[in-house]
Scaffold this active site. Structure first.
Site, PDB file in Angstrom:
ATOM      1  N   HIS A  57       0.842  -1.189   0.000  1.00 41.64           N
ATOM      2  CA  HIS A  57       0.000   0.000   0.000  1.00 41.64           C
ATOM      3  C   HIS A  57       0.883   1.247   0.000  1.00 41.64           C
ATOM      4  O   HIS A  57       1.272   1.728   1.068  1.00 41.64           O
ATOM      5  CB  HIS A  57      -0.897  -0.020   1.238  1.00 41.64           C
ATOM      6  CG  HIS A  57      -1.750  -1.246   1.348  1.00 41.64           C
ATOM      7  ND1 HIS A  57      -1.253  -2.480   1.704  1.00 41.64           N
ATOM      8  CD2 HIS A  57      -3.076  -1.436   1.113  1.00 41.64           C
ATOM      9  CE1 HIS A  57      -2.237  -3.369   1.709  1.00 41.64           C
ATOM     10  NE2 HIS A  57      -3.351  -2.781   1.358  1.00 41.64           N
ATOM     11  N   PRO A  75      -6.084  -5.250  10.799  1.00 43.84           N
ATOM     12  CA  PRO A  75      -7.546  -5.258  10.926  1.00 43.84           C
ATOM     13  C   PRO A  75      -7.985  -3.895  11.467  1.00 43.84           C
ATOM     14  O   PRO A  75      -7.577  -3.505  12.567  1.00 43.84           O
ATOM     15  CB  PRO A  75      -7.807  -6.396  11.910  1.00 43.84           C
ATOM     16  CG  PRO A  75      -6.590  -7.273  11.826  1.00 43.84           C
ATOM     17  CD  PRO A  75      -5.448  -6.321  11.585  1.00 43.84           C
ATOM     18  N   HIS A 126      -4.215   2.883  -3.312  1.00 43.92           N
ATOM     19  CA  HIS A 126      -4.383   2.348  -1.956  1.00 43.92           C
ATOM     20  C   HIS A 126      -3.638   1.032  -1.764  1.00 43.92           C
ATOM     21  O   HIS A 126      -2.768   0.936  -0.910  1.00 43.92           O
ATOM     22  CB  HIS A 126      -5.869   2.150  -1.621  1.00 43.92           C
ATOM     23  CG  HIS A 126      -6.069   1.457  -0.325  1.00 43.92           C
ATOM     24  ND1 HIS A 126      -6.104   2.114   0.871  1.00 43.92           N
ATOM     25  CD2 HIS A 126      -6.192   0.137  -0.026  1.00 43.92           C
ATOM     26  CE1 HIS A 126      -6.239   1.236   1.849  1.00 43.92           C
ATOM     27  NE2 HIS A 126      -6.312   0.036   1.329  1.00 43.92           N
ATOM     28  N   GLU A 160     -18.047  -4.767  24.103  1.00 50.20           N
ATOM     29  CA  GLU A 160     -17.200  -5.944  24.209  1.00 50.20           C
ATOM     30  C   GLU A 160     -15.971  -5.852  23.312  1.00 50.20           C
ATOM     31  O   GLU A 160     -14.867  -6.246  23.693  1.00 50.20           O
ATOM     32  CB  GLU A 160     -17.986  -7.214  23.859  1.00 50.20           C
ATOM     33  CG  GLU A 160     -19.158  -7.520  24.787  1.00 50.20           C
ATOM     34  CD  GLU A 160     -20.417  -6.739  24.426  1.00 50.20           C
ATOM     35  OE1 GLU A 160     -20.417  -6.017  23.401  1.00 50.20           O
ATOM     36  OE2 GLU A 160     -21.410  -6.854  25.186  1.00 50.20           O
ATOM     37  N   PHE A 164     -21.121 -13.533  24.020  1.00 50.03           N
ATOM     38  CA  PHE A 164     -20.702 -12.250  23.472  1.00 50.03           C
ATOM     39  C   PHE A 164     -19.209 -12.208  23.151  1.00 50.03           C
ATOM     40  O   PHE A 164     -18.706 -11.182  22.680  1.00 50.03           O
ATOM     41  CB  PHE A 164     -21.129 -11.102  24.389  1.00 50.03           C
ATOM     42  CG  PHE A 164     -22.626 -11.040  24.556  1.00 50.03           C
ATOM     43  CD1 PHE A 164     -23.462 -11.188  23.451  1.00 50.03           C
ATOM     44  CD2 PHE A 164     -23.205 -10.877  25.795  1.00 50.03           C
ATOM     45  CE1 PHE A 164     -24.846 -11.169  23.598  1.00 50.03           C
ATOM     46  CE2 PHE A 164     -24.587 -10.853  25.951  1.00 50.03           C
ATOM     47  CZ  PHE A 164     -25.403 -11.000  24.844  1.00 50.03           C
ATOM     48  N   HIS A 213     -21.571 -17.783  32.008  1.00 49.89           N
ATOM     49  CA  HIS A 213     -22.848 -18.173  31.395  1.00 49.89           C
ATOM     50  C   HIS A 213     -22.547 -19.031  30.176  1.00 49.89           C
ATOM     51  O   HIS A 213     -22.873 -18.687  29.042  1.00 49.89           O
ATOM     52  CB  HIS A 213     -23.687 -16.936  31.055  1.00 49.89           C
ATOM     53  CG  HIS A 213     -24.128 -16.164  32.283  1.00 49.89           C
ATOM     54  ND1 HIS A 213     -23.252 -15.658  33.204  1.00 49.89           N
ATOM     55  CD2 HIS A 213     -25.372 -15.826  32.729  1.00 49.89           C
ATOM     56  CE1 HIS A 213     -23.913 -15.047  34.172  1.00 49.89           C
ATOM     57  NE2 HIS A 213     -25.207 -15.143  33.914  1.00 49.89           N
ATOM     58  N   HIS A 215     -28.692 -15.967  24.058  1.00 51.80           N
ATOM     59  CA  HIS A 215     -27.680 -15.830  25.101  1.00 51.80           C
ATOM     60  C   HIS A 215     -26.968 -17.149  25.417  1.00 51.80           C
ATOM     61  O   HIS A 215     -26.012 -17.152  26.181  1.00 51.80           O
ATOM     62  CB  HIS A 215     -28.315 -15.270  26.379  1.00 51.80           C
ATOM     63  CG  HIS A 215     -28.616 -13.800  26.309  1.00 51.80           C
ATOM     64  ND1 HIS A 215     -29.394 -13.264  25.301  1.00 51.80           N
ATOM     65  CD2 HIS A 215     -28.227 -12.746  27.078  1.00 51.80           C
ATOM     66  CE1 HIS A 215     -29.476 -11.943  25.477  1.00 51.80           C
ATOM     67  NE2 HIS A 215     -28.782 -11.618  26.536  1.00 51.80           N
TER      68      HIS A 215
END
Lengths: 668, 668
Positions: free
Chosen positions: A27, A116, A261, A409, A435, A459, A471
């Site tokens: 790039h 990322p 780019h 999160e 999650f 959980h 959930h």
């Protein structure tokens, strides 16, 4: 910006252009556009010592737009880090120190792995949280030993990512004034103009988050310099400087185009660019002597800065010897002697206890002796039990041992990575296991960097009950176990939970600690094998001698396996029950140990876990079976859901009998 | 708000409170605080017909704060949806239609599954994108047959989530004026006050996104009503109404406390609340007749609204019969006859082709005949090859067949879910496989709802090359394959890619289509089995008769397996090569077929995939082997990276020989 400054800026540009061209990959546009802002930052503000990239007093620099990696590599080489010109010439080649995107641990001076989008941005917020915590804990009047600034160059893509939005909101809330972010506002993305997808008022958005916002011409070095100075002076709020730049600045035909780019400029355009910038056409990788000399002066400046810091630290140590010793130990990643002395042992007679509750007790037992242990939750503290009780929540105005990350999160995941990278911290973040999906991007980078980051995921099965399929995790354990370097620990009871924490703190590896919502009996270790077996990943919990059948399970399902084993034993089957809290640690054991736990001769093997079956086939084979859950859950009280979906001792026994029958294993 | 209105509002509140109390589980506070805004919206604005929840002309209502599910269930029951009071009484019990969080497909009238925060918010944006596309395509002057509004109630938690931030930015960019969002600003989260973590200026942030922002007292029904009216009148911008409310309004001791968020009020507090609101203490689940009568008037109103819409549609059909027929077919989820007539066949003689390029050609071949196929990319169109060429990108002012989602993978995932839910659309979104991590939350919900959503994930292995470990997927395939209902398709060449698209469009199931960046030879189907075998998930590609050894592979690694098989065959080993583009579809085949592909008698099995090995052990067993990749990748040209990490025919052959040796299979 004098002529030498301009020469230095163009050196960065052309080194980047040549490296991308030689690699025929990369790039070029972003380094060309970001060169002025990066140069001014590194030349006039960034406090660092290229000879000692790990000096704790340094400022941090993050290239969140990691695709502009050649910008960073150019700066690292030019200022004197251990990154030779040969490495620059081997950009993006196998085993070079100049990979496609900056990699922490591989590239000397890369403070974090980026690429990322959004991650670098949010990781920097974590670094600033660590800085705040350590400064709050250890600075004393007249002794500001910890005052690093966190600088970041970020791009349109970073600002579009939700993880960066979450982190920006958190940073504004916490008033992280040591953050100075430079936003490369070049208005070009891969698809073309930002007009295609990104037309919001970015500056106003950051004002809404509570940031200090400035707008400058990013090609005007003096303007950038003044803005950085103003940003540093603003210590109550994070700062963002919106720098209007031009991608591929200097390229006559590709400036301001998406074509610059992600592809090399092409030989002809490289030639035209050099001509345009008054740069010699040959040789490639040309570095003017006066530019190099100016850059390399960083080494002397950095050595002097580090020496001054060391003197300041000595003065601090003279006035506050205990604090200085503790801080030094912490920054060195050492654990204080006896840090684990207060880890509880849970007697079986105490009755049932959720592993999340046991975990909370362990955290609170070790926290006083282990100030490095520092983290928080994504708005679930009463559920994940990770808060250090009696300690405040960090706010903009007050110190705190607990971080309220909010319902964010992904930012939490990136922030704990940043806290680990900053040093001196064993960071943790907590949420529900389901999650973990929201933070996969950050979990992956933490694992890639092999950071000592602890994710507490509670959980952990349909056993959580009424909240239902949205959930109830199913595929999350398989997903986490598939991440290289990630250790998943799913303890079967309170004492395995205590052992898990002991291992985690000692090992300092990326770990997901997976815990129940519901109560579990505390296993009677007078009868069963000791919980320390957790450290080997899997161990024989019950069943002596050569077995007819092996039941292997993790977490709450270990109890099912034990109950099923009892039934089967009553029928005359010799059953071995294996507790397997970590498949990763088990794989790391010598073959001899593994075979002693899972004898190759025993083909009748049944794995039990209320989750996707995928991870278990490796251990049970074609002849075995997995009592798993390859469907979504159901809203019902936890015990009802477990029963309805086949997680009963009776069903485990039935499935085991079928395996025994198929193999013709006769119960003796 | 007259007395009857107040009675209706309290009916919603107390039905919710009683249901949570009876279940001893749930979230009473949010329904109590949101009851006024929800009532005003449903009573005065929402265009719907409880007798026909699938009426295409209806407005959509999304409860993004899914934990407030009893609010929705109360409204559905009261207005006359097929949700009986008995179901309300069975809130959160096994097999009830009133699960812990609203579930699409299970709860009549639930437009989408919500619970994981931010998803409903972003899904609504996708619904509005679908609405825009269909309206742009089919509305004609004087005939506005498609003009649904998308209403949403969202919470602090929704607004903190990055997925909602991404979606909000996109909605502002696209000027989605049909969106009317009501934000329940109750200032309480699970951890306590929003002061702990969420102090940004929310209204200002949404102004920065380009939204129309209003602030009202959320307990003042007339104010809410006026704000909704104003929001509907604003058709050029999405609207958000910041409604200041109080969690657990009506509860004397729990109002404005976190304790009312996720736990029943308790019997005594229920009694005090009823007393406080002038509600009879007994019986529970009391619904005043006059309130019920008022709510049930929705049935007549809805029937009239639907009838009016049907007449308008008939008038449209009279003037535009072709368009009306096409729209009806599309809304019914039917494919036009011959939709696949132009799908290309790729001759082996064409040379090598990346499967992403083949996919792009298929998309462009079918797009003209299949207007329902509609999607976009997360700023990677030139790389993922998913754009419909020659068609514009949708903007605020212009229609478009392509959506530029921006660098917002998570919002893209949620938006395509919303596009599928809206109806009439076969939606797709595309990005690199590694960034599927960023959208796991949305992928999971799409799978849970079994939506016909297509995720095109390109750059599928280390074969992508120089971008390095941050961009090279490892664990993503395992992670996707572990999601229930998700079909992962990883074609081995251009013709399998064409077959994959044919299957995808016909099947209408949640699918991840996983494609290469690099060129792959086009398999010679004159010699090898036809690509249509893809439909069975795995098929015998090469190797006649009873094999000594089975090589099973997917995607680019099929070519490695074929090359290794040639080597081994030359040594006298009978090798069968299986192309396994979809493990999920293979598992769905009858046992007879599966055994015919993978004969149980053959224990010498080697799977080959340049990704985490986890998914393959189920098929190769303890005696077999997986040539997988249980480490992160490396930045280098793709072919170099493949070779360096063991993905060569030689290494596959070596590993296969080891398996044969171990089993004592003698080559004949």
């Amino acid at each position: 910006m004098n002529q030498l400054d301009e020469l230095c800026v163009n050196t960065i540009r052309m080194l980047s252009v040549d490296a991308v061209q030689q690699a025929k990959s990369g790039h070029p546009g972003a380094p060309m556009g970001q060169a002025v802002m990066a140069y001014v930052l590194w030349d006039r503000h960034l406090r660092h010592n290229p000879a000692n990239p790990k000096w704790p007093g340094r400022d941090r620099f993050i290239l969140s737009s990691g695709h502009a990696s050649m910008l960073l590599y150019s700066l690292l080489h030019l200022t004197g880090y251990d990154l030779s010109l040969d490495e620059i010439k081997r950009f993006r080649q196998l085993d070079s120190k100049t990979p496609g995107h900056p990699e922490y641990g591989l590239v000397p001076g890369a403070e974090t792995t980026t690429g990322p989008l959004g991650q670098g941005f949010a990781t920097g917020v974590g670094m600033a949280i660590a800085q705040r915590y350590l400064a709050d804990t250890y600075n004393r009047p007249g002794h500001t030993v910890l005052d690093s600034a966190i600088y970041c160059i970020c791009s349109d893509g970073d600002l579009m990512e939700g993880v960066a939005s979450e982190a920006a909101s958190l940073a504004g809330h916490l008033g992280l004034g040591r953050l100075v972010y430079l936003y490369d506002d070049n208005r070009i993305t891969i698809d073309g103009s930002t007009e295609l997808a990104f037309t919001e008022d970015r500056g106003k958005r950051f004002e809404a988050y509570g940031w200090h916002v400035q707008h400058v011409d990013g090609l005007d070095g003096e303007a950038v310099d003044a803005a950085i100075t103003a940003a540093k002076a603003e210590t109550a709020r994070p700062s963002i400087i919106v720098c209007r730049t031009h991608i591929a600045y200097g390229s006559p035909n590709k400036v301001d185009t998406a074509g610059a780019h992600g592809s090399p400029l092409g030989e002809e355009e490289v030639r035209l660019t050099k001509e345009n910038l008054g740069w010699p056409a040959e040789p490639p990788f040309y570095i003017p002597d006066e530019a190099l000399a100016h850059f390399r002066a960083t080494l002397d400046r950095g050595a002097a800065e580090e020496a001054a810091w060391s003197r300041a630290f000595e003065a601090y140590a003279a006035d506050y010897p205990a604090e200085a010793a503790a801080l030094r130990q912490q920054l060195d990643g050492q654990r204080p002697a006896g840090w684990d002395a207060d880890i509880p042992v849970f007697p079986a007679t105490d009755g049932a206890l959720a592993t999340r509750v046991a975990s909370g007790r362990v955290i609170n037992a070790v926290a006083p002796r282990l100030p490095a242990l520092f983290g928080g939750d994504a708005d679930l503290a009463p559920s994940t039990e990770t808060a250090v009780k009696g300690s405040p929540v960090m706010s903009a105005s007050e110190p705190g041992r607990n971080v309220a990350f909010g319902v964010r999160e992904h930012a939490m995941g990136a922030a704990v990575n940043g806290m680990a990278l900053y040093g001196g911290i064993i960071p943790y973040g907590s949420t529900f296991l389901v999650f973990s999906d929201y933070m996969r991007g950050a979990l992956r980078l933490g694992a890639l960097m092999e950071l000592p980051v602890i994710s507490v995921f509670t959980h952990d099965t349909i056993g959580l009950g009424e909240d239902g399929p949205t959930h109830q995790p199913i595929e999350q354990l398989a997903g986490l176990r598939a991440i290289p370097h990630m250790v998943v620990l799913r303890p079967a009871d309170a004492n395995e939970t205590a052992e898990a924490w002991r291992w985690i703190i000692e090992a300092g590896r990326p770990t997901s600690l997976v815990l129940t919502r519901q109560n579990l009996p505390i296993l009677d270790r007078g009868v069963l094998a000791p919980a320390a077996g957790l450290r080997r990943g899997a161990y024989v919990l019950a069943g002596e001698g050569d077995p007819d059948l092996v039941l292997i399970a993790a977490g709450s399902e270990v109890h099912l396996a034990l109950a099923a084993a009892e039934t089967l034993a009553a029928e005359g089957t010799k059953v071995r029950v294996i507790s397997a809290p970590s498949l990763e640690l088990f794989r790391e054991q010598p073959r001899e140990y593994r075979d002693s736990v899972l004898p190759p001769s025993v083909k009748a093997r049944v794995a039990v876990e209320a989750a996707a079956s995928q991870p278990w086939w490796e251990f049970v084979g074609l002849d075995g079976d997995v009592v798993g859950l390859d469907r979504f859950g159901a809203s019902a009280p936890g015990a009802v859901a477990m029963k309805a979906l086949g997680f009963t001792p009776e069903n485990v026994a039935t499935r085991a009998r079928a395996v025994l029958d198929r193999l013709g294993v006769v119960a003796r």
